[in-house]
Design an enzyme around this catalytic site. Structure first.
Site: not given
Length: 479
Positions: A223, A230
């Site tokens: 869930h 980056d």
């Protein structure tokens, strides 16, 4: 065999009852809570014709083989990640220990698998437009890697916007990794996935076990919602990828949800959580990125991961610890309210301590049986002194906890048995008075748009509705 034998159907019924008895014994031995064990065992004993198949699909919640395999995979992942000089945040961890507010959560250092870290920057993202505006902008600015994980991805307008953006970034040489839950995203067409793969995106499904057997073991669902760009920016909260989360699908529109953007050392924890699930799905590690330096100031954050393979019931214990830590107030919002005994007792004790205890729940159901069970638990909470509100403008899906004036938690975990014991969940704990003030302002506006449940309302509920709610509550431990 003579199917016309008058005893044939008696033999069949006897065999089914024998199977039901065996399944009931299995439930008593393996289901993690006494309430859940009884909720399965009784109908398996008395009406096995209707409950054997559901038990095969939804039961077996201990799932020993899976849990063992998952724990072994986690050990392998941590061994692999250990060679990367990961977690170089000694100063941030030491600074976190000096927080008086965090000290109130005395169990958190050992309950959480990740450390509490100082020097993070957090931004509150309210509803879908703000959330996906921030996520899509971060993806556009990506230079190296994008990690994406959602429970649900739909092939609709929002899903295709994400697909187009990822294909553009993949063409620019950005390494992209997408993980979706096989059950939550069951409607995602193969063409959507193939288009991403053909465009250079690595995309995998999270499943509890490979092959056809996974179809019959759908209780454990991932869930979690994670986006990391980056290694610098991370996103966590309640939104999935679908037009309904933008408030575009009546009758649940407008959709009310909350996300958080975070920058700082805790983003590494988000990557580690993603890596754990990715490693389970692929037995490979995605690239993990750390910035050269962290911000010199900021807020304390701790990422709390939880799931059925934990040694303890981490998610339930987190809610209990947060409620027990409250001295002035604890406000909780959740689309579902099916607490276990420990959470119910913690809420009652908080009321007795004089704490301002409030729950914000939806006024519109997306799952009628769960809504009926939640309604009865809500009436019980009101009788215990908890102030319970129903959000009226649209469907409430946010998962937010506010404790006193310093502690907040935002993420994917609902206040129900599924999040407590069955799902893989993620919550971002933040300790900061300024951020808590923003969350307080957001929740104050939500409460202003809600209707408070009264004791009189519980008395006026029709008997037939009460019967339905009680039946729903009876099976709530297995919902």
């Amino acid at each position: 065999m003579d199917y016309h034998d008058p005893y044939f159907f008696g033999y069949v019924l006897g065999f089914i009852h024998l199977l039901g008895t065996g399944a009931a014994i299995h439930a008593l031995l393996t289901v993690r809570t006494s309430q859940g064990a009884i909720a399965w065992a009784m109908p398996l004993l008395f009406i096995p014709y209707f409950t054997l198949l559901p038990y095969l699909i939804f039961g077996r919640s201990s799932f020993d083989a899976y849990i063992k395999a998952r724990r072994e995979a986690n050990k392998e992942m941590r061994a692999a990640i250990g060679s990367l000089n990961w977690r170089p945040w000694i100063e941030e961890a030491v600074a976190a220990r000096r927080s008086d507010a965090y000290a109130a959560l005395r169990a958190m250092p050992r309950l959480g698998n990740m450390p509490a870290l100082a020097n993070n920057k957090v931004r509150l993202l309210i509803n879908g437009e703000e959330t996906f505006g921030a996520i899509f902008q971060a993806i556009r600015e990506a230079k190296q890697t994008i990690l994406i994980q959602f429970f649900i991805i739909h092939d609709d307008n929002l899903g295709r916007q994400l697909q187009t953006l990822l294909l553009e970034k993949a063409a620019q040489g950005v390494a992209i990794f997408v993980l979706y839950d096989r059950i939550g995203s069951h409607a995602l067409p193969g063409a959507y996935i193939d288009t991403l793969r053909d465009g250079g995106v690595q995309i995998k499904a999270f499943a509890t076990r490979g092959g056809w057997l996974n179809r019959f073991q759908i209780n454990f669902r991932n869930h979690r919602k994670i986006v990391v760009v980056d290694g610098l920016k991370g996103y966590i909260g309640g939104h999935n990828v679908g037009d309904e989360y933008m408030g575009l699908k009546p009758p649940l529109a407008p959709w009310r949800d909350t996300h958080v953007e975070v920058i700082g050392p805790v983003v590494a924890c988000l990557q580690e959580s993603f890596a754990e699930d990715w490693f389970w799905a692929t037995r490979e590690l995605p690239p993990l990125s750390l910035p050269d330096e962290f911000p010199e100031d900021g807020v304390l954050c701790q990422l709390l991961t939880s799931g059925p393979a934990d040694a303890q019931e981490t998610c339930s214990l987190f809610f209990v610890e947060a409620i027990h830590a409250a001295e002035e107030r604890v406000w909780i919002t959740s689309p579902y309210f099916i607490p276990d005994e420990a959470v119910s007792a913690a809420l009652t004790l908080a009321v007795l301590r004089g704490v301002d205890v409030r729950l914000l729940l939806p006024s519109r159901p997306d799952h009628y049986v769960v809504y009926a069970a939640s309604s009865l638990y809500a009436f019980d909470a009101v009788r215990a002194g908890v102030r319970v509100f129903r959000y009226e403008p649209g469907f409430l899906h946010q998962k937010v906890v506010l404790v006193d004036n310093d502690i907040t938690a935002i993420g994917s975990a609902n206040l129900d048995n599924r999040s407590f014991r069955l799902n893989f969940e993620l919550m971002l704990l933040t300790v900061d008075s300024d951020f808590s003030s923003q969350v307080e302002a957001m929740l104050t506006a939500d409460f202003a748009a809600a209707r408070e449940i009264s004791l009189q309302e519980s008395h006026e509920t029709r008997r037939l509705h009460q019967l339905g709610m009680r039946v729903a509550r009876l099976i709530s431990p297995i919902l």
